[in-house]
Design a protein around this motif. Structure first.
Motif, short mmCIF file in Angstrom:
data_model
loop_
_atom_site.label_atom_id
_atom_site.label_comp_id
_atom_site.label_asym_id
_atom_site.label_seq_id
_atom_site.Cartn_x
_atom_site.Cartn_y
_atom_site.Cartn_z
N ARG B 66 0.84 -1.22 0.00
CA ARG B 66 0.00 0.00 0.00
C ARG B 66 0.87 1.25 0.00
N ALA B 69 2.09 1.83 -3.45
CA ALA B 69 1.04 2.34 -4.35
C ALA B 69 0.53 3.71 -3.89
N ASP B 71 -1.16 4.35 -1.39
CA ASP B 71 -2.50 4.24 -0.87
C ASP B 71 -2.48 4.48 0.64
N VAL B 94 -0.61 11.56 -7.37
CA VAL B 94 -0.72 10.12 -7.08
C VAL B 94 -1.30 9.34 -8.26
N ARG B 98 0.32 6.05 -10.07
CA ARG B 98 -0.36 4.75 -10.10
C ARG B 98 -0.49 4.19 -11.51
#
Lengths: 294, 277
Positions: B66, B69, B71, B94, B98
């Protein structure tokens, strides 16, 4: 800039709620239309009260009764003096004989009673009407205060009391409408917001995938915003349609009932669309963050 | 089964600030509301490397993925992915990052109401690829994962392994520089798991850095590449293996043939159990 495939996708997703959650979406539109109908009725009543008030203000006038010992020349001089007062529109002279004739006409069969009088009791008078800008309590009162000081004038009659009463009630109704309207406004946002939250919850997987493959928040949000706007639009059209039908039925019994103009109806529907947008936005602020909750 | 040759384009990096690193963790802490998920985690991954991330359930494997990524963001330390430092990164960038990272899950996470083809195309659609290119790329990746003939089927009409291949195709269609696979074999039988890992190796062969997490003891034992072991939110081991294993052999065969140093007692039984269970 979006390409054709993306536009097509966004358009399709904007109506997804109508395909995937027919009942929820239908109920939302009905509830919202009910709330908006209340808002529209309040607005329409306010509009009609405003029209009534405007008509009443148009009938505002002042009658100056004059001393009966004045010469004709002296009386005639008053006319230009009255016309120079700001807010005075028209001045009409009624001499005592004309007033008596009018009174006799109004008495009809009882007119012979006037024969008992040894002299004409009615004074000569000026009838004063106001310009549109002066048809308000303050301006009329100011004119009245000025002319009542003139030595030629014995009495001033002003039919303002009932207009004042109408104005007071209109103001109270407007305030009540504002409060109820605000509550309805918040309720409508709440209803739409909750529906969009349901939509977001049921679309959590697709949102997650969109985030993970690099879709921007704007791209993810757009279908939900559009869905709220479409719901707002349909609720607004439904509310306005119902009101138009009701108004048409009532207009047979209520003379002079005013309905929204085409521009006002359009404005109301645009307002509903904006309401839908606000509801969707409120839902997404909390639910659509940058995190995808992998 | 999973042991392979060292990745040719995977030089070892010297530290978190090494410019060859595609992923850098530098003394990273991650705290969820009232729970510490990671503590002082430091490692780097070079461009083109194939890394296995292992540890028991709840050890922090998914948290690491995470963080890569973006996240989640470190509460302390720094995570740098493709030169972008997480703590100083504009959140608006972001999505751009991604697009260079593919993500595969244990439960596939496909869109059930869309065909295989649409699931893969979806990843291209949302990033704004033109229709012609989408068609071309979808055909390319579905051919690579061997599912072009089944492109019109719905996910429920596919086996678990096939669904995972669709997920990998979706992750690969945007030609990412990094592929993150979170327990990609967790729901699969050993033979299908091998197919998936072979597919990940093929992805890696094409130059994509692959990082996959697993708590499967058997897979880790025979994995011939770099293995990061996390436990209790801490990186406890970073082992670079060089175990040549027959790529043509089956999963079970490879497990039996794995050299002594790479196999623990009891490895003959193909069971899924946590490394530290």
């Amino acid at each position: 800039m979006l390409n054709r495939a993306q536009w097509s996708y966004l358009a399709s997703e904007s109506f997804a709620g109508f395909r995937r959650r027919k009942l929820t979406t239908g109920v939302t539109i009905l509830i919202m239309a009910s709330a908006l109908l209340v808002l529209a009725v309040l607005t329409l009543v306010t509009l009609n009260l405003g029209t009534l008030l405007e008509t009443a203000r148009g009938g505002l006038d002042l009658r100056l009764y004059l001393r009966d010992d004045l010469s004709t020349e002296r009386l005639a001089e008053l006319r230009p003096r009255l016309l120079t007062i700001p807010g005075v529109d028209q001045v009409t002279w009624t001499d005592s004989e004309a007033a008596l004739a009018e009174f006799r006409r109004q008495l009809g069969d009882d007119a012979p009673l006037l024969e008992l009088l040894d002299r004409n009791p009615l004074p000569s008078s000026y009838h004063v009407t106001f310009t549109a800008g002066a048809r308000n309590p303050e301006a009329v009162r100011a004119i009245r205060e000025e002319v009542i000081r003139w030595e030629e004038v014995t009495e001033v009659l002003l039919n303002q009391e009932w207009v004042d009463a109408l104005e007071r009630w209109t103001f109270r109704f407007q305030m009540a409408s504002l409060v109820v309207g605000l509550l309805v406004f918040l309720a409508a946002i709440f209803v739409i917001s909750n529906t969009v939250k349901l939509t977001i919850a049921s679309s959590s997987r697709i949102i997650q995938i969109q985030k993970l493959v690099g879709a921007t928040n704007a791209f993810i949000r757009t279908p939900f915003l559009c869905e709220g706007m479409v719901q707002g639009f349909l609720a607004g059209v439904l509310a306005m349609g119902l009101l138009a039908v009701a108004s048409r039925i009532l207009s047979h019994n209520l003379d002079g009932l005013v309905f929204f103009s085409a521009a006002q109806s359009f404005g109301f529907v645009v307002f509903c669309v904006m309401l839908g947008l606000a509801g969707s936005w409120a839902a997404m602020r909390k639910y659509l963050t940058m995190r995808s909750d992998i | 089964m999973t042991s392979r040759r060292p990745s040719p384009a995977a030089p070892e990096t010297s530290g978190p600030l090494d410019p060859r690193a595609i992923i850098s963790f530098h003394h990273v802490d991650l705290q969820y509301d009232d729970q510490k998920a990671l503590s002082n985690v430091t490692f780097t991954v070079a461009n083109g490397e194939f890394v296995c991330l292992t540890g028991p359930s709840g050890a922090g494997k998914s948290s690491i993925l995470r963080l890569i990524a973006m996240d989640a963001f470190p509460t302390k330390g720094q995570v740098i992915v493709r030169g972008m430092p997480a703590t100083r990164m504009n959140r608006g960038r972001v999505p751009q990052l991604r697009r260079e990272i593919g993500y595969v899950f244990q439960d596939f996470r496909l869109l059930e109401d869309r065909s295989v083809e649409d699931n893969v195309a979806f990843a291209q659609l949302v990033v704004g690829q033109p229709h012609k290119l989408i068609v071309k790329n979808v055909m390319r990746v579905l051919t690579q994962v061997g599912l072009y003939d089944k492109r019109h089927r719905l996910p429920r009409q596919l086996s678990g392994g096939e669904q995972q291949r669709v997920a990998i195709a979706r992750a690969m269609v945007n030609s990412p520089k990094i592929l993150l696979a979170d327990e990609p074999t967790g729901n699969l039988d050993p033979v299908t798991a091998q197919e998936i890992i072979d597919l990940l190796f093929r992805v890696n062969d094409a130059g994509t850095c692959v990082m996959f997490s697993t708590h499967d003891h058997e897979i880790v034992k025979t994995f011939g590449q770099r293995v990061l072991v996390v436990d209790g939110g801490t990186l406890i081991s970073d082992e670079r293996r060089r175990v040549p294993v027959d790529r043509s052999a089956s999963l079970v065969d490879n497990m039996y043939r794995a050299p002594e140093g790479a196999r623990s007692p009891g490895a003959r039984t193909v069971r899924k159990e946590p490394v530290h269970a």
